[in-house]
Enzyme design. Sequence first.
Site, mmCIF file in Angstrom:
data_model
loop_
_atom_site.group_PDB
_atom_site.id
_atom_site.type_symbol
_atom_site.label_atom_id
_atom_site.label_comp_id
_atom_site.label_asym_id
_atom_site.label_seq_id
_atom_site.Cartn_x
_atom_site.Cartn_y
_atom_site.Cartn_z
ATOM 1 N N ASP A 23 0.834 -1.203 0.000
ATOM 2 C CA ASP A 23 0.000 0.000 0.000
ATOM 3 C C ASP A 23 0.874 1.261 0.000
ATOM 4 O OD1 ASP A 23 -2.313 1.475 0.035
ATOM 5 O OD2 ASP A 23 -2.582 1.362 2.206
ATOM 6 N N HIS A 40 3.174 3.399 -9.046
ATOM 7 C CA HIS A 40 3.039 1.967 -9.327
ATOM 8 C C HIS A 40 4.323 1.404 -9.937
ATOM 9 C CE1 HIS A 40 -1.083 2.042 -8.150
ATOM 10 N NE2 HIS A 40 -1.475 2.798 -9.161
ATOM 11 N N LEU A 134 11.081 -20.863 -3.610
ATOM 12 C CA LEU A 134 10.108 -19.984 -2.958
ATOM 13 C C LEU A 134 8.822 -20.024 -3.751
ATOM 14 C CD1 LEU A 134 9.379 -17.557 -0.983
ATOM 15 C CD2 LEU A 134 10.230 -16.055 -2.790
#
Length: 243
Positions: A23, A40, A134
Amino acid sequence: MDAATTQQIADPKVPTHVAIIMDGNGRWAKKRALGRLKGHEKGAEAVREALKGCKDLGIQYLTLFAFSSENWSRPPEEISHLMGLFRYFFKKELKTLLETGIRVKFIGNIQKLPEDIQQLANQVVEDSKLNTELVLTIALSYGSQSEIAAAVRKISERVEAGELKPADVTEDLIHQNLDTADTPDPDLLIRTSGEKRLSNFLLWQSAYTELIFLDVLWPDFTRSDLEDAVAEYAGRCRRFGAL
């Protein structure tokens, strides 16, 4: 955080699964008199930092909240730019990540995305399915309440068909019907930007997750921020309702 501290937290206290609500991209850009789109783009760089940090710390699962079901209400220009970022990330960034052993998965209403992005996402999943370093889960067009409602509908259909009795509906059965059925619940959830809410993200899965809220905006998130959050997690006592 220095190297000695990093070595210290590389132990069983390191969470198996970290989830992050990324955020603050818009506020980061506004503070610099830039358009939201620049925020962004900078946020995408922070994703690389988080991935590298998780791998180095021995975290096995990372889930990133990239685009919520509510985000579709944003201005068309911003949505279009975000879709472009996803295309770039899937084509360029993830290709490099796959070479380092990362497995990629997606949760959310992927069918709502543009067709070419769906195809790119599916290809990434296929290309990475044997990787084991991962597991990166990307929440795209995702909303936890919709996810839970869909799970309840699937179970209800089985009850109506006579395959299950109402007494068979347990917490474990609901879990098995969620998008995250094959992923352990997050041990640690980090939200950046100073906001202190879950925003419809992994609501069922986070029942006993440790929550850490950081004032840093997501584009400024660094390896050090991740290490500090993991260090704080390591110092907490998780009782899961017991004494």
